[in-house]
Design a protein around this motif. Structure first.
Motif, short mmCIF file in Angstrom:
data_model
loop_
_atom_site.label_atom_id
_atom_site.label_comp_id
_atom_site.label_asym_id
_atom_site.label_seq_id
_atom_site.Cartn_x
_atom_site.Cartn_y
_atom_site.Cartn_z
N HIS A 12 47.62 44.86 81.53
CA HIS A 12 48.60 43.94 82.09
C HIS A 12 48.63 44.14 83.59
N PHE A 13 49.27 43.24 84.29
CA PHE A 13 49.30 43.25 85.75
C PHE A 13 50.66 43.67 86.29
N GLY A 14 50.64 44.29 87.47
CA GLY A 14 51.84 44.56 88.24
C GLY A 14 52.83 45.48 87.56
N ASP A 15 54.09 45.19 87.80
CA ASP A 15 55.17 46.04 87.32
C ASP A 15 55.30 46.07 85.80
N GLU A 16 54.68 45.13 85.12
CA GLU A 16 54.81 45.04 83.67
C GLU A 16 53.80 45.88 82.90
N LYS A 17 52.85 46.52 83.59
CA LYS A 17 51.80 47.23 82.85
C LYS A 17 52.34 48.44 82.09
N CYS A 18 53.37 49.10 82.59
CA CYS A 18 53.95 50.23 81.84
C CYS A 18 54.62 49.74 80.56
N ALA A 19 55.41 48.68 80.67
CA ALA A 19 56.07 48.13 79.49
C ALA A 19 55.03 47.61 78.49
N TRP A 20 53.94 47.05 78.99
CA TRP A 20 52.89 46.51 78.12
C TRP A 20 52.26 47.60 77.26
N ILE A 21 51.87 48.73 77.86
CA ILE A 21 51.21 49.77 77.07
C ILE A 21 52.19 50.40 76.08
N GLU A 22 53.47 50.46 76.43
CA GLU A 22 54.47 50.92 75.47
C GLU A 22 54.56 49.97 74.28
N GLU A 23 54.59 48.67 74.57
CA GLU A 23 54.65 47.68 73.49
C GLU A 23 53.42 47.76 72.59
N VAL A 24 52.24 47.88 73.18
CA VAL A 24 51.01 47.99 72.40
C VAL A 24 51.05 49.24 71.52
N THR A 25 51.51 50.36 72.09
CA THR A 25 51.62 51.61 71.33
C THR A 25 52.52 51.43 70.11
N PHE A 26 53.69 50.85 70.31
CA PHE A 26 54.62 50.68 69.20
C PHE A 26 54.10 49.69 68.16
N GLU A 27 53.40 48.66 68.61
CA GLU A 27 52.81 47.71 67.65
C GLU A 27 51.72 48.40 66.82
N CYS A 28 50.94 49.24 67.47
CA CYS A 28 49.90 49.98 66.72
C CYS A 28 50.52 50.96 65.74
N LEU A 29 51.61 51.60 66.13
CA LEU A 29 52.30 52.51 65.21
C LEU A 29 52.84 51.74 64.00
N LYS A 30 53.38 50.55 64.23
CA LYS A 30 53.84 49.72 63.11
C LYS A 30 52.68 49.38 62.18
N ALA A 31 51.55 49.03 62.79
CA ALA A 31 50.37 48.70 61.97
C ALA A 31 49.94 49.91 61.15
N LEU A 32 49.91 51.08 61.77
CA LEU A 32 49.54 52.31 61.05
C LEU A 32 50.49 52.56 59.89
N GLU A 33 51.78 52.39 60.16
CA GLU A 33 52.78 52.62 59.11
C GLU A 33 52.62 51.65 57.95
N SER A 34 52.09 50.44 58.23
CA SER A 34 51.91 49.46 57.16
C SER A 34 50.57 49.61 56.47
#
Length: 109
Positions: A12-34
């Motif tokens: 992601h670009f700019g100030d949102e890249k930190c929030a983006w990688i957090e979101e991706v991490t949590f989505e991957c954790l949800k996928a793993l849990e499912s």
């Protein structure tokens, strides 16, 4: 177990890249849990890249900044966020191979 999956070339670009990688991490954790076998997350690019139609300007998308003289330095907030995501994955006893690589790459910092 569902078919293996990965999250290739995400960023992601700019100030949102930190929030983006957090979101991706949590989505991957949800996928793993499912039951989805998530094999990796690939952060791309790791170094800021020039804008294709204006090589004097850079996308603010990397873990390392790039100035006009082509000097690089770490984007501290983004690296800290990636480290936090690594810890979240470890705390959830999940294995994401790209995180293992990043952990070893930044363990001396």
């Amino acid at each position: 177990m569902k078919n293996p999956s990965s999250y290739p070339e995400t960023g992601h670009f700019g100030d949102e890249k930190c929030a983006w990688i957090e979101e991706v991490t949590f989505e991957c954790l949800k996928a793993l849990e499912s039951g989805v076998e998530v094999e990796g997350i690939c952060i791309y690019p790791v170094i800021n890249t020039p804008v294709p139609d204006n090589l004097k300007s850079n996308h603010d998308c990397g873990m390392w900044e790039l100035d006009r003289k082509k000097r690089r330095w770490p984007h501290a907030d983004y690296i800290r966020t990636v480290r936090d995501c690594i810890q979240i994955v470890e705390n959830n006893r999940m294995s994401i191979f790209s995180f293992n690589f990043l952990q070893s790459a930044f363990s001396s910092n």
